[in-house]
Design an enzyme around this catalytic site. Structure first.
Site, PDB file in Angstrom:
ATOM      1  N   VAL A 113     -11.090 -23.979 -51.061  1.00 46.13           N
ATOM      2  CA  VAL A 113     -10.900 -24.274 -49.634  1.00 46.13           C
ATOM      3  C   VAL A 113      -9.435 -24.299 -49.226  1.00 46.13           C
ATOM      4  CG1 VAL A 113     -13.078 -25.510 -49.297  1.00 46.13           C
ATOM      5  CG2 VAL A 113     -11.070 -26.787 -50.042  1.00 46.13           C
TER       6      VAL A 113
ATOM      7  N   LYS B 163      -5.085 -23.396 -50.595  1.00 45.28           N
ATOM      8  CA  LYS B 163      -4.122 -23.002 -51.629  1.00 45.28           C
ATOM      9  C   LYS B 163      -2.769 -23.532 -51.196  1.00 45.28           C
ATOM     10  CE  LYS B 163      -4.406 -19.006 -54.497  1.00 45.28           C
ATOM     11  NZ  LYS B 163      -4.925 -17.749 -54.735  1.00 45.28           N
TER      12      LYS B 163
ATOM     13  N   ALA C 203      -0.819 -26.061 -56.108  1.00 48.30           N
ATOM     14  CA  ALA C 203      -2.198 -26.285 -56.552  1.00 48.30           C
ATOM     15  C   ALA C 203      -3.199 -25.603 -55.625  1.00 48.30           C
ATOM     16  CB  ALA C 203      -2.478 -27.781 -56.580  1.00 48.30           C
TER      17      ALA C 203
ATOM     18  N   VAL D  27      -7.194 -26.097 -53.900  1.00 49.65           N
ATOM     19  CA  VAL D  27      -8.159 -27.162 -53.602  1.00 49.65           C
ATOM     20  C   VAL D  27      -9.566 -26.562 -53.529  1.00 49.65           C
ATOM     21  CG1 VAL D  27      -8.828 -28.980 -51.994  1.00 49.65           C
ATOM     22  CG2 VAL D  27      -6.413 -28.449 -52.326  1.00 49.65           C
TER      23      VAL D  27
ATOM     24  N   ASP E  92       6.912 -34.129 -46.374  1.00 49.78           N
ATOM     25  CA  ASP E  92       6.409 -32.771 -46.125  1.00 49.78           C
ATOM     26  C   ASP E  92       5.274 -32.827 -45.094  1.00 49.78           C
ATOM     27  OD1 ASP E  92       6.383 -30.047 -46.369  1.00 49.78           O
ATOM     28  OD2 ASP E  92       5.133 -30.014 -48.168  1.00 49.78           O
TER      29      ASP E  92
HETATM   30  N1  ADE Z   1      -8.025 -29.036 -48.132  1.00 49.01           N
HETATM   31  C1  ADE Z   1      -7.159 -29.733 -48.860  1.00 49.01           C
HETATM   32  N2  ADE Z   1      -7.668 -30.900 -49.179  1.00 49.01           N
HETATM   33  C2  ADE Z   1      -8.893 -30.960 -48.654  1.00 49.01           C
HETATM   34  C3  ADE Z   1      -9.914 -31.951 -48.623  1.00 49.01           C
HETATM   35  N3  ADE Z   1      -9.732 -33.087 -49.238  1.00 49.01           N
HETATM   36  N4  ADE Z   1     -11.037 -31.713 -47.955  1.00 49.01           N
HETATM   37  C4  ADE Z   1     -11.173 -30.536 -47.326  1.00 49.01           C
HETATM   38  N5  ADE Z   1     -10.274 -29.574 -47.316  1.00 49.01           N
HETATM   39  C5  ADE Z   1      -9.135 -29.772 -47.969  1.00 49.01           C
END
Ligand code: ADE
Length: 711
Positions: free
Chosen positions: A394, A396, A400, A402, A523
């Site tokens: 979901v 980048k 890292a 995610v 940030d």
């Molecule tokens: N993108 C980064 N962290 C997330 C999260 N905790 N839930 C949904 N999208 C995300």
């Protein structure tokens, strides 16, 4: 006989009967209370938290607590907790079961007859704890400088299940997973949770519905729903909350926590009357069920004479009933008034105490698909890993990726959706930094991403580092603004909650007043903010964050340098001229970045008039990933800021928001507002908005609220 004389005599007789009955009841109550007290339980100093008498963590000390209580359970020992943080030095005296962790730590010295303080590992505060098992042994304690003890390893914690009276539920700091292999993965309970409200429930009504309109997911899966009804003579109140039944509440253990319904039982208290109930079903503390006293209390069996006397006194009873009726109507009226007021307050600023979440974190779980697990802000000290199945990518980031993921329940097909941030092996430093920040228990806040745990994993592609957090299906704020034009109400919600999250990070105390080390994000940008289902923000990505520890010197900070994303960097950060003598400078730089995010939110609000496609701040002036030099040209040389066109200012509310934004991106860092002040501004704007809406509808002058009708 003359009727006046009859009434007079009856009244005297009635008074006598009532007095005698209540005295007898009180005596019986006291006797039964004393008989119920186990004689072998340890006597301990028991004052909860007081200012400490000993400012120095050296030598011997006598507690300022002058209260002694018998512990509720035979296995409990005496404990004193001594904390020093900033200017606050406190001591807490209590009873505690040594087989359960206290503040995430095991008491390994509880067989001692004296209370020998041991230093515990914490961030930003000095914490000492001691335990002992002789009567009143925690009234005095000695300090030594022995190192802290770690949280008990998993094999030790499994022993909890052997403790009598204790259910095999994870304790506050227990991580779901390794210890729960073969056990049921219990979801957090949904309970009514309003803390203390005026109550319209009368004593011993067969059943009474709580007026609490707020349903929350308990912060821990070990917690059950609790209802408490009190009458102190002048006030009737009800309290609804979540509580771990392995821990005492108001000095009592919850012995009915496995009930399906909340059945009220009287508890001994020095202030009027108190009834308490607990139960372990969804919203089961909505209805208070009063135990049938006749079945239970033998005094009622002896009270035939009382009954005859009372029935002969029907007239005064009727008068009393009428008075109670009037009182009841008044309470119902007040209840309605209160709940209307409650409804009108938007969730962002509902109640000043709502945030008081140090010990009893209440994250309203708007996001049912999101995490509802316990153990937020905990670290997985166990070697076994959570049963997680990765789903889709979901996001980048710089360091890292995610993933959306399923946190599976061991015994069924059920799962919870979580987010897993995966750092490759080379980025272990970023993982460590973010993990450290997340492990600060004082970080917990509804506008900060909820943390579950951190893990090191060996995979086919090598070693990886994971951070497991709540999942928010609406994604990050930047993506959300690209896809949605928002309403004025959404702007208020998003802006206010963002400011509250940043204010919490920056604050030197928790909402309950406990000292906290301020954190700066460094940030802040719209892609580092997530949108929750209730249209509020939570701040995430703490990889560059920094604790503003007062002990840090200018030299320590000198290396912290120019970090962040160039587009969102404050002018003094772009120039590398941040004032390291003053830690507030770091917060001021965060406020600048937050102002840019508030501008982004405003630029997509339909109250500004024509809404253009989403553009990041300085979108048309610089390329996609501008470098520091090109941002310097814009922000420093040209003193440029994102455009606020005049047409936006036709809306009174937008005008106020824009004034706030402008004050936050001031070139002079000292002139900027604080995040707390921005949150308060939003609160005021909401208030003004409500007043203007009301006057518009009352006075029916549509011209006065043309902006509002545009929403
Ligand atoms: N993108 C980064 N962290 C997330 C999260 N905790 N839930 C949904 N999208 C995300």
């Amino acid at each position: 006989m003359n009727p006046m004389a009859v009434v007079q005599r009856l009244t005297i007789l009635w008074t006598l009967i009532v007095c005698c009955t209540s005295a007898t009841l009180n005596i019986l109550d006291d006797v039964s209370f004393m008989l119920n007290q186990p004689s072998t339980n340890t006597l301990c100093a028991f004052c909860d938290v007081l200012n400490a008498t000993c400012p120095e963590s050296k030598g011997n000390c006598k507690t300022s607590c002058d209260k002694v209580a018998s512990c509720d359970h035979a296995e409990e020992v005496c404990v004193t907790v001594w904390r020093s943080s900033g200017t606050s030095v406190t001591e807490e005296t209590l009873c505690h079961n040594p087989l359960l962790p206290l503040y995430g730590r095991m008491l390994d010295d509880y067989n001692s007859s004296t209370c020998n303080m041991k230093k515990q590992k914490t961030h930003g505060e000095t914490l000492f704890m001691c335990a002992c098992n002789k009567d009143q042994c925690n009234q005095e304690f000695t300090f030594d400088e022995k190192p802290y003890q770690k949280v008990a390893p998993s094999h030790k914690r499994k022993e909890h299940n052997k403790v009598p009276h204790q259910k095999s539920k994870p304790s506050e700091d227990t991580i779901i997973g390794p210890n729960n292999v073969g056990e049921e993965f219990k979801l957090r309970q949904l309970c009514k949770f309003c803390d203390i409200l005026d109550s319209s429930c009368e004593l011993k009504e067969p059943k009474c519905e709580s007026i609490c309109e707020r349903t929350s997911t308990c912060p821990n899966s070990s917690e059950v729903c609790v209802g408490i009804w009190r009458n102190n003579g002048t006030h009737i109140t009800e309290e609804t909350l979540c509580h771990d039944p392995t821990l005492p509440i108001y000095g009592y253990m919850l012995d009915d926590s496995e009930n399906k319904e909340c059945i009220m039982k009287e508890k001994k208290t020095t202030e009027g009357v108190m009834f308490m109930c607990s139960c372990d079903e969804e919203e089961c503390n909505l209805n208070f069920i009063w135990e049938d006293e006749k079945d239970k209390d033998p005094v009622f069996l002896w009270s035939d004479t009382t009954f005859v006397a009372l029935s002969s006194l029907l007239p005064p009873v009727i008068i009393a009933a009428a008075v109670i009726g009037i009182f009841y109507c008044y309470r119902v009226y007040r209840k309605n008034k209160l709940s209307k007021k409650w409804e009108k307050n938007p969730p962002c600023m509902r109640h000043p105490n709502m945030d008081c979440s140090d010990d009893c974190v209440m994250m309203i779980d708007d996001d049912r698909s999101d995490i509802s697990s316990t153990c937020a802000n905990n670290l997985n000290h166990n070697t076994e890993l959570l049963p997680i199945e990765l789903d889709t990518l979901v996001g980048k980031g710089r360091f890292a990726e995610v993933y959306k993921a399923k946190l599976k329940q061991n015994t069924s097909d059920q799962f919870e959706t979580v987010a897993v941030k995966i750092f490759p092996y080379e980025e272990d430093a970023s993982w460590k930094m973010e993990k450290e920040i997340f492990s600060d228990i004082n970080l917990k806040h509804e506008n900060i991403l909820q943390f579950l745990t951190a893990e090191e994993r060996k995979t086919d592609v090598g070693k990886q580092y994971w951070l497991i957090t709540a999942f928010h299906s609406k994604g990050n704020l930047q993506e959300y603004l690209k896809k949605h034009i928002i309403s004025w109400e959404d702007l208020l919600q998003l802006g206010c909650s963002l400011a509250r999250g940043v204010a919490h990070l920056h604050s030197d105390h928790t909402p309950c007043g406990r000292p906290k080390t301020p954190i700066v994000h460094r940030d802040l940008k719209s892609s580092n903010i997530l949108v929750k289902n209730d249209q509020t923000c939570c701040v995430c990505d703490f990889g560059l964050s920094l604790w503003l520890d007062p002990s840090l010197s200018v030299d320590d900070l000198a290396n912290s340098g120019q970090v962040g994303t160039a587009r969102y960097m404050a002018p003094e950060v772009l120039e590398s001229r941040i004032n390291l003598e003053n830690m507030e400078s770091f917060k001021q730089a965060d406020v600048y970045s937050m102002a840019l995010v508030l501008w982004e939110i405003t630029s997509r609000c339909n109250a500004i008039g024509e809404v253009k496609d989403y553009e990041p701040p300085f979108g048309s002036k610089v390329r996609e990933h501008p470098c520091v030099e090109s941002m310097k040209d814009n922000v420093l040389r040209d003193r440029g800021r994102p455009e606020i066109s005049n047409s936006w200012l036709n809306h009174q509310g937008i005008q106020l928001v824009c004034e706030t934004i402008t004050e936050c991106w001031d070139h002079d860092p000292e002139a900027r507002l604080t995040a707390q002040c921005v949150a308060e501004r939003f609160h005021e704007i909401e208030h003004l908005d409500r007043i203007s809406e009301r006057s518009c509808s009352e006075e029916k002058i549509p011209e006065d609220c043309t902006e509002n009708t545009n929403k």
